[in-house]
Design a protein around this motif. Structure first.
Motif, PDB file in Angstrom:
ATOM      1  N   ASP A   1       0.833  -1.217   0.000  1.00 14.05           N
ATOM      2  CA  ASP A   1       0.000   0.000   0.000  1.00 14.05           C
ATOM      3  C   ASP A   1       0.858   1.254   0.000  1.00 14.05           C
ATOM      4  N   LEU A   2       1.944   1.243   0.786  1.00 17.99           N
ATOM      5  CA  LEU A   2       2.827   2.409   0.832  1.00 17.99           C
ATOM      6  C   LEU A   2       3.526   2.622  -0.507  1.00 17.99           C
ATOM      7  N   GLN A   3       3.882   1.553  -1.158  1.00 18.15           N
ATOM      8  CA  GLN A   3       4.521   1.683  -2.469  1.00 18.15           C
ATOM      9  C   GLN A   3       3.558   2.286  -3.483  1.00 18.15           C
ATOM     10  N   GLY A   4       2.280   1.915  -3.375  1.00 21.35           N
ATOM     11  CA  GLY A   4       1.285   2.520  -4.253  1.00 21.35           C
ATOM     12  C   GLY A   4       1.165   4.018  -4.032  1.00 21.35           C
ATOM     13  N   LEU A   5       1.219   4.428  -2.743  1.00 17.23           N
ATOM     14  CA  LEU A   5       1.173   5.866  -2.450  1.00 17.23           C
ATOM     15  C   LEU A   5       2.443   6.567  -2.919  1.00 17.23           C
ATOM     16  N   GLU A   6       3.565   5.899  -2.750  1.00 12.87           N
ATOM     17  CA  GLU A   6       4.827   6.498  -3.161  1.00 12.87           C
ATOM     18  C   GLU A   6       4.899   6.678  -4.667  1.00 12.87           C
ATOM     19  N   ALA A   7       4.245   5.769  -5.394  1.00 14.26           N
ATOM     20  CA  ALA A   7       4.256   5.878  -6.850  1.00 14.26           C
ATOM     21  C   ALA A   7       3.502   7.122  -7.327  1.00 14.26           C
ATOM     22  N   GLU A   8       2.557   7.607  -6.506  1.00 13.14           N
ATOM     23  CA  GLU A   8       1.800   8.799  -6.902  1.00 13.14           C
ATOM     24  C   GLU A   8       2.582  10.086  -6.698  1.00 13.14           C
TER      25      GLU A   8
ATOM     26  N   THR B   1      -3.814  13.086  -9.652  1.00 13.61           N
ATOM     27  CA  THR B   1      -4.369  12.830  -8.334  1.00 13.61           C
ATOM     28  C   THR B   1      -4.213  14.063  -7.471  1.00 13.61           C
ATOM     29  N   ASP B   2      -5.315  14.599  -6.977  1.00 12.02           N
ATOM     30  CA  ASP B   2      -5.203  15.746  -6.081  1.00 12.02           C
ATOM     31  C   ASP B   2      -4.948  15.254  -4.663  1.00 12.02           C
ATOM     32  N   ILE B   3      -4.752  16.204  -3.775  1.00  9.73           N
ATOM     33  CA  ILE B   3      -4.367  15.872  -2.400  1.00  9.73           C
ATOM     34  C   ILE B   3      -5.465  15.098  -1.685  1.00  9.73           C
ATOM     35  N   LEU B   4      -6.722  15.426  -1.980  1.00  5.39           N
ATOM     36  CA  LEU B   4      -7.824  14.722  -1.319  1.00  5.39           C
ATOM     37  C   LEU B   4      -7.886  13.263  -1.755  1.00  5.39           C
ATOM     38  N   GLU B   5      -7.703  13.012  -3.042  1.00  2.20           N
ATOM     39  CA  GLU B   5      -7.697  11.629  -3.527  1.00  2.20           C
ATOM     40  C   GLU B   5      -6.519  10.856  -2.946  1.00  2.20           C
TER      41      GLU B   5
ATOM     42  N   ARG C   1      -6.990   7.634  -0.590  1.00  3.35           N
ATOM     43  CA  ARG C   1      -6.393   6.333  -0.891  1.00  3.35           C
ATOM     44  C   ARG C   1      -5.553   5.842   0.275  1.00  3.35           C
ATOM     45  N   GLY C   2      -4.766   6.726   0.861  1.00  4.72           N
ATOM     46  CA  GLY C   2      -3.961   6.318   2.003  1.00  4.72           C
ATOM     47  C   GLY C   2      -4.807   5.860   3.177  1.00  4.72           C
ATOM     48  N   CYS C   3      -5.918   6.565   3.427  1.00  2.00           N
ATOM     49  CA  CYS C   3      -6.789   6.173   4.547  1.00  2.00           C
ATOM     50  C   CYS C   3      -7.532   4.883   4.255  1.00  2.00           C
ATOM     51  N   ASN C   4      -8.063   4.776   3.043  1.00  6.50           N
ATOM     52  CA  ASN C   4      -8.871   3.596   2.709  1.00  6.50           C
ATOM     53  C   ASN C   4      -8.023   2.347   2.560  1.00  6.50           C
ATOM     54  N   GLU C   5      -6.778   2.508   2.157  1.00  5.78           N
ATOM     55  CA  GLU C   5      -5.930   1.333   1.964  1.00  5.78           C
ATOM     56  C   GLU C   5      -5.008   1.110   3.159  1.00  5.78           C
TER      57      GLU C   5
ATOM     58  N   ARG D   1       6.729   5.945   8.061  1.00  9.57           N
ATOM     59  CA  ARG D   1       6.869   5.961   6.602  1.00  9.57           C
ATOM     60  C   ARG D   1       5.651   6.582   5.936  1.00  9.57           C
ATOM     61  N   TYR D   2       4.477   6.242   6.441  1.00  5.67           N
ATOM     62  CA  TYR D   2       3.248   6.810   5.875  1.00  5.67           C
ATOM     63  C   TYR D   2       3.197   8.320   6.081  1.00  5.67           C
ATOM     64  N   PHE D   3       3.580   8.761   7.282  1.00  6.61           N
ATOM     65  CA  PHE D   3       3.577  10.202   7.558  1.00  6.61           C
ATOM     66  C   PHE D   3       4.585  10.934   6.677  1.00  6.61           C
ATOM     67  N   SER D   4       5.724  10.296   6.404  1.00  4.33           N
ATOM     68  CA  SER D   4       6.717  10.909   5.535  1.00  4.33           C
ATOM     69  C   SER D   4       6.148  11.123   4.130  1.00  4.33           C
TER      70      SER D   4
END
Length: 839
Positions: free
Chosen positions: A271-278, A322-326, A330-334, A382-385
């Motif tokens: 999940d973190l890698q998916g967020l990092e890719a954005e 992807t805007d900040i809300l999306e 995604r981070g919250c839902n995943e 890591r997520y907060f970073s």
């Protein structure tokens, strides 16, 4: 009557209650009862004359009365006793009547109890007969089995032992069957029942073989349980059962915790890698506010409210689509949802699950809690970073709602972690991220306001530098016509017709931009935002963040950046148009008088600012704005004075005053000085009030003749022909200076037109005077100076606050030129007047 009736009724009620108490007391006394209804334990009277005592003797009582009492007393005693007997009889009858129903009910109850007791006696008789039969039958059986009791006990023990042996011999097959049916719990229970016995008799070959088979089967079962645990596809209940069974099979609890968290880490890291890719590298863009919102070049366009409204930046968001809300969604839902699910499952398996037997003594929950906290803190960091990186990429300051909604959602979802892990630092770290994001947003808005202000000044400079119709001819006409256009809308090369419109447009656009920024920042403190109730957003953010770091800092920036235009040594001051200096000085003065108080009051009301920490007072900001306005206005006077002074200096230095021709006209530079002074007067009058002048004399325009043609001046010029004349002339001039008021050339000016123009004229004439003192003049050179000074006197006295100042400086100029003249022969006053009128 009503009062008497009420009194009689109250008296009758009190008599009845007293009578009842007396009756009850007598009955209690008769039955020997005390106040609480118990048998009195009083000492019994042995007096035979005591009529109420148990040893009462009527003969003794009567003999005593006959001896001691007279006949009248005996009659009274008899009457009293008869009354008491009647009263007791009446009370007894009343008591019987009142308790008649109770007596009847008691009689019925007694009759019913008799019937019930009779039936109960029959049942008790039947029960007694049955118990006797049972006792007899039991005695018969005991007698019959007396001889075989020991044998039966022995056989029972043998049967139990055989069953245990049968269980042991069938255990491998039973375990295999459970393994096939995946009845892992039953297999573990069966093995735990036989494990101690097999261990105890493992030295016997038969038991050793069973033990080895069971160990092989349980190893296979443990392997399947590990695989099931590792897969993690089962339900929470199955996983809980799997962990419990592995713990019962002596699987290390720490290793199980590590395996569970390792498997969960792999999923969460995906999940973190998916967020990092954005979060892609993207060129950083400075905060930009749309140019039409800050172009007050056209007075008509600048005055419209639509053009002054802030507009969003056209720069796209750093992320691709992807805007900040999306991103936060995604981070919250995943990630956050998965993390909460992992925490819940882990706690159910290792912490909240009730441990029994040997497992209860291993203190597994404490060990598991430590591992869980370390696991959550690592991944949350890591997520907060990633979240902070994404927030830092939000550079555009157009629409703030998406960022605030994203931060609100981020903060709300982290509260679930608080409920699951009450002692975790994760929610506090999330709140700190929100606070830092708000602070950074305030800094971005401050930077945007500063850029907007500087861009607005650039637009104003362009508007001021735009080519406009010259009014040199109008100024010349004003000079020739006695200043008829001084109060009109004349404008010069540095005074565009739209100067007041530029000022109002600039001020309105800046104010509108501040209001827009405050509205955007106010979203952080909206009531429907969860984190707005935090103490930081209720106090420090409003006072230090918004008021001090944004509003006060911007006001200080306006004052400081305006003062920088006064640095003539730098590029800014050297190329700054004088009209811009004048406009900025008026802007700062308006800020000091009203705008600063309005902006800070608006901020305090909108954000409910509570000054818990020290804040910058309004008076300090107003003083700083006034200081900037004063410095700008002084610099404006200096710049304009130096421009005119430069023309005068060149006109003096480039002319041969010794060999010049006889003057026939006023020099063109003097006409230019009057024209420029008129233009400056009109320009300053567009932004500042008139000011106060001293009363003018009736012959101010003709004062020049009296000054330069009086007997003192003629005597001065005539005496110069004698050898001792220079000393006498210098002495007279110095004495005249002693009694003249000292003129401060570069003193601060007041915020009005007269004071500003006076300062410019002082600098110009002082420069003219100093240049004259450095030259040598011939006869015609002196006469030309006379003509020029007379021309200046005709027009400049109208602009200054005190006409004597112009008279004094022009007198000094002519006097200095006379001192420097080789042949001081002044021109006749009538000739000077004709030349000036013709010019």
């Amino acid at each position: 009557m009503d009062g008497e009736a009420d009194g009689l009724a109250a008296g009758s009620e009190s008599e009845d209650s007293g009578r009842k108490r007396r009756v009850h007391g007598m009955l209690k006394l008769y039955y020997g009862m005390d106040e609480e209804g118990k048998a009195a334990e009083m000492a019994k009277s042995l007096d035979p004359c005591d009529i109420n005592g148990p040893h009462f003797d009527h003969e003794v009582f009567l003999n005593k009365l006959r001896r001691e009492c007279s006949l009248a007393e005996l009659m009274d005693q008899e009457t009293c006793m008869v009354k008491q007997i009647r009263s007791l009889d009446s009370d007894m009858q009343t008591l019987v009547y009142e308790n008649y129903n109770k007596f009847i009910s008691a009689t019925d109850t007694i009759r019913k109890m008799k019937n019930d007791f009779k039936k109960m006696e029959d049942e008790m008789d039947g029960l007694s007969a049955n118990m006797a039969a049972i006792t007899e039958f039991s005695a018969c059986i005991s007698g019959t089995l007396q001889d075989q009791h020991a044998q039966i006990t022995k056989l029972s023990g043998v049967h139990t032992l055989l069953r245990k042996l049968q269980f042991l011999f069938e255990l491998p097959a039973r375990l295999n069957k459970c393994l096939e049916l995946q009845a892992y719990a039953q297999a573990v229970r069966s093995h735990r029942r036989a494990r101690c016995v097999l261990q105890q008799y493992s030295h016997l070959p038969s038991f050793k073989g069973i033990q080895d088979d069971c160990h092989a089967i349980m190893d296979t079962l443990a392997q399947e349980l590990r695989q099931k645990f590792r897969d993690g596809g089962s339900s929470a209940k199955d996983l809980s059962e799997c962990v419990e069974l592995l713990l019962q099979l002596d699987e290390p609890a720490e290793e199980l915790c590590d395996k569970f968290l390792s498997h969960a880490r792999s999923r969460l890291e995906s999940d973190l890698q998916g967020l990092e890719a954005e979060i892609r590298p993207y060129p950083t863009a400075s905060a930009v506010i749309d140019a039409p919102a800050r172009k007050p070049a056209s007075p008509a366009a600048a005055g419209s409210p639509t053009d002054n409204a802030p507009k969003a930046s056209a720069i796209p968001s750093p992320a691709c689509n992807t805007d900040i809300l999306e991103f936060i969604d995604r981070g919250c839902n995943e990630f956050v949802s998965s993390l909460c699910l992992v925490i819940t499952s882990y706690q159910e398996l290792f912490i909240n699950h009730a441990q029994k037997g040997e497992l209860a003594s291993k203190n597994i929950p404490q060990m598991a809690s430590g591992k869980l906290n370390a696991f959550v803190d690592d991944l949350a960091a890591r997520y907060f970073s990633l979240v902070e990186q994404r927030i830092q990429e939000e550079k555009g300051v157009g629409d703030n709602s998406l960022l605030v909604r994203a931060l609100d959602r981020f903060h709300r979802r982290l509260q679930a972690v608080t409920k699951l892990l009450p002692g975790s630092a994760v929610p506090n770290q999330g709140t700190e991220i929100v606070m830092r994001a708000a602070k950074e947003r305030v800094k971005q808005y401050l930077s945007a306001l500063q850029s907007f202000y500087m861009d607005s000044l650039t637009d104003v400079r362009q508007a001021l530098a735009a080519p406009r119709l010259s009014v040199a001819s109008a100024a010349a006409a004003a000079a020739a016509g006695g200043g008829a256009l001084l109060g009109g809308p004349a404008s010069g090369r540095d005074a565009p017709t739209g100067l007041p419109e530029l000022l109002s447009s600039l001020s309105a656009s800046i104010l509108n931009q501040i209001k827009s920024v405050l509205a955007s920042v106010h979203l952080f403190t909206a009531k429907d935002i969860a984190f707005s109730n935090k103490p930081y957003f209720k106090g420090e953010f409003c006072s230090q963040g918004v008021r001090e770091s944004l509003v006060v800092s911007f006001i200080k920036f306006v004052c400081q950046s305006s003062r920088q235009f006064c640095d003539s040594a730098g590029d800014k001051g050297g190329s700054t148009p004088p009209a811009l200096l004048l406009l900025l000085s008026r802007l700062c003065l308006d800020y000091e008088t009203s705008t600063i108080s309005y902006i800070l009051t608006l901020t305090d009301e909108q954000f409910l600012v509570q000054h818990h920490s020290p804040v910058t007072p309004v008076t300090t900001l107003c003083a700083e704005a006034r200081e900037a306005a004063q410095k700008l206005l002084n610099h404006y006077v200096k710049v304009q004075g130096l421009i005119i002074s430069q023309m005068l200096r060149k006109s003096v230095e480039t002319r041969d005053w010794v060999n010049t021709i006889e003057p026939r006209n006023v020099r063109a530079v003097m006409k230019r000085v009057v024209e420029d002074t008129t233009s400056i007067d009109v320009q300053v009058g567009l932004l500042y009030e008139e000011g106060v002048r001293k009363a003018h004399s009736s012959d101010s325009s003709k004062r020049t003749f009296s000054v330069y043609s009086n007997s003192r001046q003629q005597a001065r010029y005539a005496a110069s022909y004698t050898p001792s004349a220079p000393m006498d002339t210098n002495l007279l001039s110095n004495i005249h200076k002693l009694f003249s008021e000292r003129i401060d050339i570069f003193s601060s000016v007041e915020f009005n037109k007269v004071s500003v123009i006076t300062g410019i004229i002082k600098i110009s004439l002082k420069t003219f005077l100093e240049c004259v003192r450095l030259r040598t003049f011939g006869r015609f050179g002196l006469q030309q100076i006379q003509v020029d000074c007379h021309y200046l006197q005709m027009y400049l006295w109208r602009f200054v606050s005190d006409e004597n100042l112009v008279h004094f400086l022009l007198d000094e100029i002519v006097g200095s030129s006379a001192h420097r003249c080789l042949d001081p022969a002044p021109m006749e006053q009538s000739v000077i007047e004709v030349i000036c009128e013709r010019g």
